[in-house]
Enzyme design. Sequence first.
Site, PDB file in Angstrom:
ATOM      1  N   GLY A   1      -0.187   8.240   9.870  1.00 30.15           N
ATOM      2  CA  GLY A   1      -0.067   8.276   8.402  1.00 30.15           C
ATOM      3  C   GLY A   1       0.283   9.644   7.884  1.00 30.15           C
ATOM      4  O   GLY A   1       1.376  10.155   8.119  1.00 30.15           O
TER       5      GLY A   1
ATOM      6  N   GLU B   1      -7.525  -5.820   8.167  1.00 33.12           N
ATOM      7  CA  GLU B   1      -6.676  -6.922   7.702  1.00 33.12           C
ATOM      8  C   GLU B   1      -7.406  -8.258   7.882  1.00 33.12           C
ATOM      9  O   GLU B   1      -8.285  -8.376   8.743  1.00 33.12           O
ATOM     10  CB  GLU B   1      -5.399  -6.979   8.548  1.00 33.12           C
ATOM     11  CG  GLU B   1      -4.592  -5.709   8.563  1.00 33.12           C
ATOM     12  CD  GLU B   1      -3.686  -5.565   7.368  1.00 33.12           C
ATOM     13  OE1 GLU B   1      -3.384  -6.589   6.730  1.00 33.12           O
ATOM     14  OE2 GLU B   1      -3.311  -4.432   7.046  1.00 33.12           O
TER      15      GLU B   1
ATOM     16  N   THR C   1       0.826  -1.212   0.000  1.00 30.52           N
ATOM     17  CA  THR C   1       0.000   0.000   0.000  1.00 30.52           C
ATOM     18  C   THR C   1       0.862   1.264   0.000  1.00 30.52           C
ATOM     19  O   THR C   1       0.681   2.165  -0.829  1.00 30.52           O
ATOM     20  CB  THR C   1      -0.905   0.003   1.262  1.00 30.52           C
ATOM     21  OG1 THR C   1      -1.643  -1.216   1.274  1.00 30.52           O
ATOM     22  CG2 THR C   1      -1.858   1.172   1.271  1.00 30.52           C
ATOM     23  N   VAL C   2       1.832   1.328   0.902  1.00 21.25           N
ATOM     24  CA  VAL C   2       2.630   2.555   1.042  1.00 21.25           C
ATOM     25  C   VAL C   2       3.715   2.623  -0.038  1.00 21.25           C
ATOM     26  O   VAL C   2       3.920   3.664  -0.665  1.00 21.25           O
ATOM     27  CB  VAL C   2       3.257   2.643   2.452  1.00 21.25           C
ATOM     28  CG1 VAL C   2       3.934   3.996   2.638  1.00 21.25           C
ATOM     29  CG2 VAL C   2       2.210   2.442   3.532  1.00 21.25           C
TER      30      VAL C   2
ATOM     31  N   GLU D   1       8.036   9.719  10.034  1.00 21.67           N
ATOM     32  CA  GLU D   1       6.784  10.479  10.138  1.00 21.67           C
ATOM     33  C   GLU D   1       5.561   9.612   9.851  1.00 21.67           C
ATOM     34  O   GLU D   1       4.527   9.720  10.516  1.00 21.67           O
ATOM     35  CB  GLU D   1       6.814  11.660   9.149  1.00 21.67           C
ATOM     36  CG  GLU D   1       5.576  12.516   9.191  1.00 21.67           C
ATOM     37  CD  GLU D   1       5.335  13.106  10.573  1.00 21.67           C
ATOM     38  OE1 GLU D   1       6.195  13.856  11.055  1.00 21.67           O
ATOM     39  OE2 GLU D   1       4.289  12.792  11.176  1.00 21.67           O
TER      40      GLU D   1
ATOM     41  N   VAL E   1       3.259   7.127  12.473  1.00 16.20           N
ATOM     42  CA  VAL E   1       2.175   7.504  13.391  1.00 16.20           C
ATOM     43  C   VAL E   1       1.221   8.455  12.669  1.00 16.20           C
ATOM     44  O   VAL E   1       1.648   9.479  12.134  1.00 16.20           O
ATOM     45  CB  VAL E   1       2.722   8.199  14.655  1.00 16.20           C
ATOM     46  CG1 VAL E   1       1.595   8.476  15.639  1.00 16.20           C
ATOM     47  CG2 VAL E   1       3.814   7.374  15.306  1.00 16.20           C
TER      48      VAL E   1
ATOM     49  N   LYS F   1       2.168   3.073  18.237  1.00 19.61           N
ATOM     50  CA  LYS F   1       2.192   4.507  17.889  1.00 19.61           C
ATOM     51  C   LYS F   1       2.316   5.380  19.130  1.00 19.61           C
ATOM     52  O   LYS F   1       3.088   6.343  19.138  1.00 19.61           O
ATOM     53  CB  LYS F   1       0.926   4.852  17.095  1.00 19.61           C
ATOM     54  CG  LYS F   1       0.882   4.169  15.734  1.00 19.61           C
ATOM     55  CD  LYS F   1      -0.516   4.250  15.145  1.00 19.61           C
ATOM     56  CE  LYS F   1      -0.590   3.627  13.770  1.00 19.61           C
ATOM     57  NZ  LYS F   1      -1.981   3.477  13.313  1.00 19.61           N
TER      58      LYS F   1
ATOM     59  N   GLY G   1      -3.627   4.799   4.536  1.00 20.22           N
ATOM     60  CA  GLY G   1      -3.969   4.927   3.124  1.00 20.22           C
ATOM     61  C   GLY G   1      -2.731   5.226   2.304  1.00 20.22           C
ATOM     62  O   GLY G   1      -1.778   5.836   2.775  1.00 20.22           O
TER      63      GLY G   1
HETATM   64  N1  LIG Z   1      -1.020   0.904   4.914  1.00 18.28           N
HETATM   65  C1  LIG Z   1      -1.028   2.061   5.549  1.00 18.28           C
HETATM   66  O1  LIG Z   1      -1.934   2.877   5.349  1.00 18.28           O
HETATM   67  C2  LIG Z   1       0.077   2.403   6.507  1.00 18.28           C
HETATM   68  C3  LIG Z   1       0.005   3.601   7.238  1.00 18.28           C
HETATM   69  C4  LIG Z   1       1.045   3.956   8.087  1.00 18.28           C
HETATM   70  C5  LIG Z   1       2.126   3.107   8.217  1.00 18.28           C
HETATM   71  N2  LIG Z   1       2.166   1.921   7.531  1.00 18.28           N
HETATM   72  C6  LIG Z   1       3.341   1.065   7.689  1.00 18.28           C
HETATM   73  O2  LIG Z   1       4.012   0.996   6.446  1.00 18.28           O
HETATM   74  C7  LIG Z   1       4.640  -0.265   6.314  1.00 18.28           C
HETATM   75  C8  LIG Z   1       4.132  -0.934   5.038  1.00 18.28           C
HETATM   76  O3  LIG Z   1       2.735  -1.088   5.138  1.00 18.28           O
HETATM   77  P1  LIG Z   1       1.824  -1.505   3.908  1.00 18.28           P
HETATM   78  O4  LIG Z   1       0.436  -1.315   4.334  1.00 18.28           O
HETATM   79  O5  LIG Z   1       2.316  -0.862   2.667  1.00 18.28           O
HETATM   80  O6  LIG Z   1       2.147  -3.083   3.875  1.00 18.28           O
HETATM   81  P2  LIG Z   1       1.773  -4.120   2.741  1.00 18.28           P
HETATM   82  O7  LIG Z   1       0.753  -3.576   1.812  1.00 18.28           O
HETATM   83  O8  LIG Z   1       1.513  -5.412   3.424  1.00 18.28           O
HETATM   84  O9  LIG Z   1       3.136  -4.247   1.931  1.00 18.28           O
HETATM   85  C9  LIG Z   1       4.289  -4.830   2.494  1.00 18.28           C
HETATM   86  C10 LIG Z   1       5.322  -4.974   1.404  1.00 18.28           C
HETATM   87  O10 LIG Z   1       6.503  -5.552   1.981  1.00 18.28           O
HETATM   88  C11 LIG Z   1       6.926  -6.603   1.137  1.00 18.28           C
HETATM   89  N3  LIG Z   1       7.637  -7.614   1.901  1.00 18.28           N
HETATM   90  C12 LIG Z   1       7.135  -8.451   2.837  1.00 18.28           C
HETATM   91  N4  LIG Z   1       8.107  -9.262   3.284  1.00 18.28           N
HETATM   92  C13 LIG Z   1       9.217  -8.951   2.602  1.00 18.28           C
HETATM   93  C14 LIG Z   1      10.538  -9.432   2.589  1.00 18.28           C
HETATM   94  N5  LIG Z   1      10.880 -10.448   3.384  1.00 18.28           N
HETATM   95  N6  LIG Z   1      11.443  -8.862   1.764  1.00 18.28           N
HETATM   96  C15 LIG Z   1      11.081  -7.856   0.949  1.00 18.28           C
HETATM   97  N7  LIG Z   1       9.836  -7.339   0.917  1.00 18.28           N
HETATM   98  C16 LIG Z   1       8.928  -7.887   1.725  1.00 18.28           C
HETATM   99  C17 LIG Z   1       5.682  -7.166   0.487  1.00 18.28           C
HETATM  100  O11 LIG Z   1       6.040  -7.851  -0.695  1.00 18.28           O
HETATM  101  P3  LIG Z   1       4.933  -8.472  -1.697  1.00 18.28           P
HETATM  102  O12 LIG Z   1       4.176  -7.281  -2.226  1.00 18.28           O
HETATM  103  O13 LIG Z   1       5.737  -9.142  -2.737  1.00 18.28           O
HETATM  104  O14 LIG Z   1       4.107  -9.385  -0.861  1.00 18.28           O
HETATM  105  C18 LIG Z   1       4.883  -5.886   0.246  1.00 18.28           C
HETATM  106  O15 LIG Z   1       5.251  -5.290  -0.958  1.00 18.28           O
HETATM  107  C19 LIG Z   1       4.307  -1.037   7.605  1.00 18.28           C
HETATM  108  O16 LIG Z   1       5.344  -0.856   8.532  1.00 18.28           O
HETATM  109  C20 LIG Z   1       3.045  -0.357   8.085  1.00 18.28           C
HETATM  110  O17 LIG Z   1       2.874  -0.477   9.482  1.00 18.28           O
HETATM  111  C21 LIG Z   1       1.167   1.567   6.682  1.00 18.28           C
END
Ligand SMILES: NC(=O)c1ccc[n+]([C@@H]2O[C@H](COP(=O)([O-])OP(=O)(O)OC[C@H]3O[C@@H](n4cnc5c(N)ncnc54)[C@H](OP(=O)(O)O)[C@@H]3O)[C@@H](O)[C@H]2O)c1
Length: 429
Positions: free
Chosen positions: A135, A191, A15-16, A130, A133, A206, A303
């Site tokens: 987003g 999730e 997502t990010v 940044e 926490v 956070k 998001g």
């Molecule tokens: N989503 C949000 O709105 C949001 C907001 C604030 C903070 N965050 C933080 O941002 C971070 C990412 O979140 P997200 O929502 O983008 O997660 P996500 O959609 O689950 O994406 C995670 C990514 O990491 C990759 N990955 C997983 N294991 C890996 C490994 N061993 N080696 C290399 N790549 C690997 C995955 O690969 P594949 O795509 O190939 O599976 C995927 O591309 C997290 O720390 C989350 O807490 C997210």
Amino acid sequence: MAKRNWRVGVAGLGTVGAGLLKFLTEQPGFAPAGGQVTVSGVSARSRSRPRTVDIAGYAWFDDPVALASSPDTDLFVELIGGSDGPAKAAVEAALKLGKPVVTANKALIAEHGAELAALAEANNVPLLFEAAVMGGTPAVKMLREAMVGDDVTAVAGILNGTCNYILTEMEAGSRPFAEVLAEAQARGYAEADPTMDIGGFDAAHKITILAALAFRCAPNYAAAEVEGVDQVELLDIKLARDLGYRIRLVASATRTAEGVSVRVHPSLAPLGHPLAETRGALNALFIEGARIGRIFIQGPGAGSGPTAAAVAADIADVMTGAVRPVFQAPAGTLMPFIALDAAHRTGKAYIRLLVKDQAGTIAAVSETLAEVGVSIDSFLQKPVEDAGVAPIVLTTHITPESVVLEAVERIAALPAVLERPKMFRIARI
Ligand SMILES: NC(=O)c1ccc[n+]([C@@H]2O[C@H](COP(=O)([O-])OP(=O)(O)OC[C@H]3O[C@@H](n4cnc5c(N)ncnc54)[C@H](OP(=O)(O)O)[C@@H]3O)[C@@H](O)[C@H]2O)c1
């Protein structure tokens, strides 16, 4: 550290990560200090997975540590997630090589922030988070930078959009928790494994980070007291409303002379209060400073677009060349985290019971409360429900928390009380 062209390695394309690549493609010259950003390479688990952005033009790395270590990477962006494993290994590798790191990983910073801060500062490079926490809503910069001239005494707010969405929908549609959660999962708002969100652990990560920034103490996730929204019943949402409150998952950190308290609890906020009026997936935060007074911010906490914007803001900070301590003070001077015990915490509480509809029950409950020294602020008995069961709800005046907990234990043991009473704190914000 000012440079014209920054070659950024992006690990994590979910997502990010996808949101960041989209942004960097559209606006490579976004940084206010000038300079361009190019992507030196990308890493994720699966190279072949269909993605919302085209990654064919980027160098691919199976191993995020290799991407962080590549001589073509000037700045490493970690968007994988998880407190340990590849995210931590890659961040450490980049910092050891003297490369700035930007991450959105709250679990990593909450659980390993002190050691990573020491590593970053030893190598004189920024470690910025940044997006970890709230987003896109800039809580971290506010505490790390804008509050340096103040002494922050408390931070409190709504830090998990999924929980707030669930609570909002339960109230709006008069629907039980499990039904709303299932719908949120089906729509992709929650999730498949919702434990981190609904269990309160995501909010705890956070608030642990915000406490460290606010109070200049080492982050201590293990000391956080955590309760989730999974135990909030529709009955409590309705009863709280009858009493003039709305239930929110409130994450708070307070500093007193005796220590620091970091906690996440379902709590009651009065109707009309900004936390009660924060609806859906929005996040909100109060910051209380001795000089500035009270600040309130509200905005999207997750998001692709908002979170990528926060990551981009950190990249821009790296490009300007400023290196600040990772938390508000240098890692070596962060104060130890002394947890405040329940005897030093006071507040009002909401206690809800299901009792047998029989004479003497209310008197027994009142006597029990009087015995331990809890004084009642309001008392509400609802009409008898099925099979002679009556809900009773009361709120207390300000009482030491240890005393309220003792009262709940004693009430639970009364013969007419049918199940363990529900106790929620009334937010003092
Ligand atoms: N989503 C949000 O709105 C949001 C907001 C604030 C903070 N965050 C933080 O941002 C971070 C990412 O979140 P997200 O929502 O983008 O997660 P996500 O959609 O689950 O994406 C995670 C990514 O990491 C990759 N990955 C997983 N294991 C890996 C490994 N061993 N080696 C290399 N790549 C690997 C995955 O690969 P594949 O795509 O190939 O599976 C995927 O591309 C997290 O720390 C989350 O807490 C997210």
